[in-house]
Scaffold this motif. Structure first.
Motif, PDB file in Angstrom:
ATOM      1  N   LYS A 112      85.146  63.114 125.710  1.00 48.27           N
ATOM      2  CA  LYS A 112      85.897  62.322 126.799  1.00 48.27           C
ATOM      3  C   LYS A 112      85.246  62.593 128.162  1.00 48.27           C
ATOM      4  O   LYS A 112      85.299  61.681 128.893  1.00 48.27           O
ATOM      5  CB  LYS A 112      87.311  63.069 126.986  1.00 48.27           C
ATOM      6  CG  LYS A 112      88.244  62.695 125.619  1.00 48.27           C
ATOM      7  CD  LYS A 112      89.556  63.323 125.879  1.00 48.27           C
ATOM      8  CE  LYS A 112      90.424  62.593 124.342  1.00 48.27           C
ATOM      9  NZ  LYS A 112      91.930  63.387 124.513  1.00 48.27           N
ATOM     10  N   GLY A 113      84.432  63.623 128.195  1.00 49.58           N
ATOM     11  CA  GLY A 113      83.550  63.864 129.422  1.00 49.58           C
ATOM     12  C   GLY A 113      82.181  63.243 129.490  1.00 49.58           C
ATOM     13  O   GLY A 113      81.439  63.280 130.233  1.00 49.58           O
ATOM     14  N   ALA A 114      81.793  62.489 128.358  1.00 50.98           N
ATOM     15  CA  ALA A 114      80.630  61.856 128.235  1.00 50.98           C
ATOM     16  C   ALA A 114      80.276  60.630 128.989  1.00 50.98           C
ATOM     17  O   ALA A 114      81.111  59.946 129.501  1.00 50.98           O
ATOM     18  CB  ALA A 114      80.331  61.904 126.893  1.00 50.98           C
ATOM     19  N   ASP A 115      78.998  60.134 129.284  1.00 50.69           N
ATOM     20  CA  ASP A 115      78.646  58.775 129.670  1.00 50.69           C
ATOM     21  C   ASP A 115      78.860  57.917 128.716  1.00 50.69           C
ATOM     22  O   ASP A 115      79.448  56.790 129.083  1.00 50.69           O
ATOM     23  CB  ASP A 115      77.255  58.985 130.147  1.00 50.69           C
ATOM     24  CG  ASP A 115      76.695  59.730 131.071  1.00 50.69           C
ATOM     25  OD1 ASP A 115      77.619  60.178 131.879  1.00 50.69           O
ATOM     26  OD2 ASP A 115      75.663  60.189 131.222  1.00 50.69           O
ATOM     27  N   SER A 116      78.621  58.177 127.492  1.00 49.59           N
ATOM     28  CA  SER A 116      79.098  57.245 126.189  1.00 49.59           C
ATOM     29  C   SER A 116      78.964  57.982 125.010  1.00 49.59           C
ATOM     30  O   SER A 116      78.504  58.940 124.972  1.00 49.59           O
ATOM     31  CB  SER A 116      78.028  56.202 126.222  1.00 49.59           C
ATOM     32  OG  SER A 116      76.659  56.426 125.895  1.00 49.59           O
ATOM     33  N   VAL A 117      79.890  57.508 124.068  1.00 51.29           N
ATOM     34  CA  VAL A 117      79.815  58.125 122.570  1.00 51.29           C
ATOM     35  C   VAL A 117      79.583  56.940 121.794  1.00 51.29           C
ATOM     36  O   VAL A 117      80.158  55.826 121.863  1.00 51.29           O
ATOM     37  CB  VAL A 117      81.342  58.767 122.590  1.00 51.29           C
ATOM     38  CG1 VAL A 117      81.370  59.267 121.104  1.00 51.29           C
ATOM     39  CG2 VAL A 117      81.433  59.794 123.356  1.00 51.29           C
ATOM     40  N   TRP A 118      78.738  56.971 120.657  1.00 49.58           N
ATOM     41  CA  TRP A 118      78.483  56.275 119.697  1.00 49.58           C
ATOM     42  C   TRP A 118      78.714  56.673 118.274  1.00 49.58           C
ATOM     43  O   TRP A 118      78.505  58.008 118.127  1.00 49.58           O
ATOM     44  CB  TRP A 118      76.913  55.673 119.704  1.00 49.58           C
ATOM     45  CG  TRP A 118      76.723  55.546 121.100  1.00 49.58           C
ATOM     46  CD1 TRP A 118      76.401  56.122 122.408  1.00 49.58           C
ATOM     47  CD2 TRP A 118      76.518  53.989 121.618  1.00 49.58           C
ATOM     48  NE1 TRP A 118      76.107  55.179 123.398  1.00 49.58           N
ATOM     49  CE2 TRP A 118      75.988  54.002 122.982  1.00 49.58           C
ATOM     50  CE3 TRP A 118      76.455  52.613 120.805  1.00 49.58           C
ATOM     51  CZ2 TRP A 118      75.698  52.933 123.759  1.00 49.58           C
ATOM     52  CZ3 TRP A 118      76.290  51.627 121.646  1.00 49.58           C
ATOM     53  CH2 TRP A 118      75.856  51.567 123.013  1.00 49.58           C
ATOM     54  N   LEU A 119      78.966  55.730 117.595  1.00 51.42           N
ATOM     55  CA  LEU A 119      79.232  56.038 115.930  1.00 51.42           C
ATOM     56  C   LEU A 119      77.864  55.347 115.457  1.00 51.42           C
ATOM     57  O   LEU A 119      77.901  54.126 115.581  1.00 51.42           O
ATOM     58  CB  LEU A 119      80.492  55.482 115.365  1.00 51.42           C
ATOM     59  CG  LEU A 119      81.832  56.099 115.916  1.00 51.42           C
ATOM     60  CD1 LEU A 119      82.912  55.626 115.258  1.00 51.42           C
ATOM     61  CD2 LEU A 119      81.695  57.780 115.579  1.00 51.42           C
ATOM     62  N   VAL A 120      76.958  56.286 114.916  1.00 52.90           N
ATOM     63  CA  VAL A 120      75.816  55.548 114.522  1.00 52.90           C
ATOM     64  C   VAL A 120      75.747  55.558 112.832  1.00 52.90           C
ATOM     65  O   VAL A 120      76.259  56.736 112.219  1.00 52.90           O
ATOM     66  CB  VAL A 120      74.446  56.207 114.901  1.00 52.90           C
ATOM     67  CG1 VAL A 120      74.488  55.945 116.502  1.00 52.90           C
ATOM     68  CG2 VAL A 120      74.355  57.632 114.541  1.00 52.90           C
ATOM     69  N   SER A 121      75.338  54.623 112.113  1.00 49.71           N
ATOM     70  CA  SER A 121      75.160  54.699 110.778  1.00 49.71           C
ATOM     71  C   SER A 121      74.549  53.552 110.316  1.00 49.71           C
ATOM     72  O   SER A 121      73.695  52.943 111.177  1.00 49.71           O
ATOM     73  CB  SER A 121      76.578  54.470 109.854  1.00 49.71           C
ATOM     74  OG  SER A 121      77.140  53.269 110.405  1.00 49.71           O
TER      75      SER A 121
END
Length: 291
Positions: free
Chosen positions: A247-256
């Protein structure tokens, strides 16, 4: 030249012992009623992105496929035959000429314990279109619900198995609550694990992080991304993390492999705004996924 994606998949059967390859009609049955894939979900699979007329990140997928087979005590797959069957299926799917160079598709390898009556494994390769929902999530991102992962076998068995019933049930629950995906959490420690069918990647400044620890299947796209990111000056490594870290990140990604990347737009009730470097990150992930 314009390419019109085929609606029907292309299927090639791989003989696990002899290594022979034969084309199979998608209109005819392939699995017998006593196959362990049906009766037990006992087998492994691997999903690959087809882009530019070839399977992307092929060597990484072959390594993970072989590792999954060892973990499940299946006979070692004849990887040269799987690669050959994949090339044949891609060529059939894309057709003659250069138009196939423009198409994206999904390739799936499936390898099961096989029939109880024969004891012989079953194995096949499928190339077909990418689902519209996957392309939509790639383009617009996903809202995710965090949830404890309550089945523990995955922590001891680092294999990409066919036994996805519990994962699919969790996804249906998330969708009934207004989310598109889930991120699993270790119920004992609160550590972030992985997505339902993806690896979690977190960006903070020039740092790329992916969850570390037991219970996480190594991601082929994540590995390719970290290699490419390091070459571009990012600092990339694994790290144990909590939901608050996400929640404190610049961005979060789900990669596959096939979806490549979906930006997480919301974690539970916390909205994650688009980062300023979203275009750069998307380009980096797309290049790594198609390598």
């Amino acid at each position: 030249m314009e390419f019109t994606p085929r609606k029907e998949p292309v299927i090639y059967v791989v003989e696990p012992y002899g290594g022979s390859i034969r084309k199979h009609s998608p209109s005819l049955p392939l699995i017998f009623v006593d196959d362990a894939a049906v009766t037990r979900g006992d087998g492994i699979f691997e999903s690959l992105l087809v882009r530019g007329g070839k399977a992307a990140n092929l060597d990484r997928h072959k390594e993970r496929f072989a590792a999954s087979a060892r973990a499940m005590d299946l006979p070692d797959p004849m990887l040269d035959k799987w690669e050959q069957a994949t090339a044949m299926a891609i060529a059939d799917y894309t057709g003659a000429g250069n138009a196939g160079e423009l198409v994206e598709a999904k390739c799936t390898w499936t390898y099961t314990r096989g029939r109880a009556s024969t004891g012989r494994p079953s194995a096949w390769v499928v190339v077909g279109p990418i689902e519209e929902s996957v392309l939509e999530q790639r383009a617009h991102g996903v809202k995710v619900m965090t949830t404890p992962r309550l089945w523990q076998v995955a922590q001891e068995l680092p294999a990409k198995t066919l036994n996805y019933a519990a994962t699919m049930a969790t996804l249906r629950l998330a969708r009934s609550r207004g989310f598109e995906d889930v991120i699993f959490i270790d119920p004992d420690t609160g550590r972030v694990l992985e997505g339902a069918t993806s690896t979690v990647v977190v960006v903070k400044g020039d740092k790329l992080r992916t969850p570390a620890g037991r219970g996480i299947l190594p991601g082929t796209t994540q590995a390719a991304l970290f290699e490419a990111a390091a070459a571009q000056g990012f600092r990339a490594k694994s790290k144990e993390m909590t939901v608050d870290y996400l929640k404190g990140a610049d961005s979060v990604w789900l990669v596959s492999s096939v979806r490549t990347a979906a930006r997480v737009t919301q974690v539970d009730e916390t909205v994650l705004p688009a980062p300023k470097n979203e275009a750069e990150l998307r380009r980096l992930i797309a290049e790594a996924a198609a390598h």
